[in-house]
Design a protein around this motif. Structure first.
Motif, mmCIF file in Angstrom:
data_model
loop_
_atom_site.group_PDB
_atom_site.id
_atom_site.type_symbol
_atom_site.label_atom_id
_atom_site.label_comp_id
_atom_site.label_asym_id
_atom_site.label_seq_id
_atom_site.Cartn_x
_atom_site.Cartn_y
_atom_site.Cartn_z
ATOM 1 N N SER A 48 -19.933 -14.935 -23.710
ATOM 2 C CA SER A 48 -21.002 -14.246 -24.170
ATOM 3 C C SER A 48 -21.933 -13.476 -23.370
ATOM 4 C CB SER A 48 -21.843 -15.013 -25.183
ATOM 5 O OG SER A 48 -23.015 -14.398 -25.908
ATOM 6 N N ASN A 49 -23.320 -13.208 -23.675
ATOM 7 C CA ASN A 49 -23.892 -12.579 -22.642
ATOM 8 C C ASN A 49 -25.242 -12.591 -23.076
ATOM 9 O OD1 ASN A 49 -24.754 -9.412 -23.214
ATOM 10 N ND2 ASN A 49 -22.876 -9.865 -24.408
ATOM 11 N N HIS A 75 -20.120 -13.338 -16.586
ATOM 12 C CA HIS A 75 -20.537 -13.058 -17.828
ATOM 13 C C HIS A 75 -21.657 -11.740 -17.397
ATOM 14 C CE1 HIS A 75 -19.158 -17.215 -18.706
ATOM 15 N NE2 HIS A 75 -19.145 -16.790 -20.077
ATOM 16 N N THR A 184 -22.691 -7.572 -28.702
ATOM 17 C CA THR A 184 -21.506 -8.562 -28.918
ATOM 18 C C THR A 184 -20.312 -7.487 -27.933
ATOM 19 O OG1 THR A 184 -22.243 -9.278 -30.883
ATOM 20 C CG2 THR A 184 -19.863 -9.646 -30.503
ATOM 21 N N ASN A 187 -19.771 -8.340 -24.466
ATOM 22 C CA ASN A 187 -19.189 -9.492 -23.940
ATOM 23 C C ASN A 187 -17.965 -8.851 -23.025
ATOM 24 O OD1 ASN A 187 -20.771 -11.166 -25.142
ATOM 25 N ND2 ASN A 187 -19.686 -11.321 -27.101
#
Length: 291
Positions: A48-49, A75, A184, A187
């Protein structure tokens, strides 16, 4: 009156993007929002981030809290060194940031990371929020590492068109904001030709999964003395929801000062789906340890 009622932001607070060296040759990307009260440190999940926390962080900052959301190794915008893809190293990277007395929130694998962090560095932690993570122990859910590896290995997606990802995200998350959908998508890398590639390679992803197998969070619980808020996203399926509730209740029972706040029929990425409600929960946790 809830903690957030008088603190809804009246203007859009933009973060600053910074880099911080946590180890030789390892710089992490940070997103930071201003504030003068107790700090928050927000930690994303596996692959994720930090941008998934933007909606939450904006509200926390508007309530007067400085906020740091971090991209862990490989990430988001952080460096991708050849090693360090495990829970313990991620926890030490957080400690290297030097943020003291923080309310620390981790989502998914990030929940496991912040449990390890709080146990190793109690002087840096005022409270913990475990957002659908912090109790994840694959060795308790799979009969063997081989079964775990087969089930949790991510698909190969390099070269797929970004348009397919965007369509999937819109269809599968109709109640998410455009900001959350864009975060999202971040990512992954989107190349000029419109194709995708992973920021975190499959091999490094599986190195982290292996560390979750070898280094579950439960043994760290006795060393955590700060207040802990466990925030599970319960599946819509009643049987699956009951199984997750059981795991969360077991975790809460093993912690010294814990309470549970359930989100029924919710997505795993609670910070993307319900940023306002989650921010309110985090402000309530911060109120327990003010000033």
């Amino acid at each position: 009156m809830s903690p957030i009622d008088e603190r809804i932001p009246t203007e859009h607070v933009e973060p600053t993007d910074e880099r911080f060296t946590v180890a030789p040759g390892v710089g992490l990307h940070l997103r930071r929002w201003p504030g003068q009260r107790r700090p928050f440190l927000l930690v994303h999940g596996l692959s994720s981030n930090a941008r998934l926390w933007d909606g939450v962080a904006r509200i926390l900052s508007a309530a007067g809290h400085p906020v740091t959301a971090v991209d862990l190794r490989s990430h988001g915008g952080s460096d991708a060194p050849p090693d360090g893809y495990d829970t313990a190293t991620a926890a030490e990277d957080l400690a290297a940031l030097g943020i003291r007395g923080a309310v620390v929130a981790g989502q998914s694998w990030g929940g496991n990371v912040v449990v390890s962090f709080a146990a190793r560095h109690p002087e840096l932690t005022a409270a913990l929020a475990l957002v659908d993570g912090g109790w994840l122990a694959p060795s308790a859910e799979f009969p063997s590492w081989e079964a775990c590896e087969s089930a949790l290995r991510p698909p190969e997606i390099d070269g797929l068109p970004a348009s397919r990802l965007r369509e999937y995200l819109r269809d599968s998350h109709p109640d998410w904001s455009a900001e959350a959908l864009a975060a999202t998508e971040a990512n992954l890398r989107v190349w000029p030709d419109g194709s995708l590639s992973r920021r975190l390679s499959v091999a490094r992803h599986m190195s982290i999964v292996r560390s979750m197998w070898d280094d579950p969070p439960q043994p760290y619980y006795p060393d955590i003395t700060v207040p802990v808020l466990l925030i599970p996203a319960l599946p819509g399926n009643p049987t699956e929801a009951a199984a997750r509730r059981s795991r969360v209740e077991a975790a809460a029972g093993a912690l010294r000062d814990a309470r549970i706040r359930e989100y029924p029929a919710a997505d795993h990425d609670l910070h993307a789906q319900h940023p306002t409600e989650l921010a309110e929960d985090l402000l309530g946790l911060a109120a327990q340890v003010l000033p």
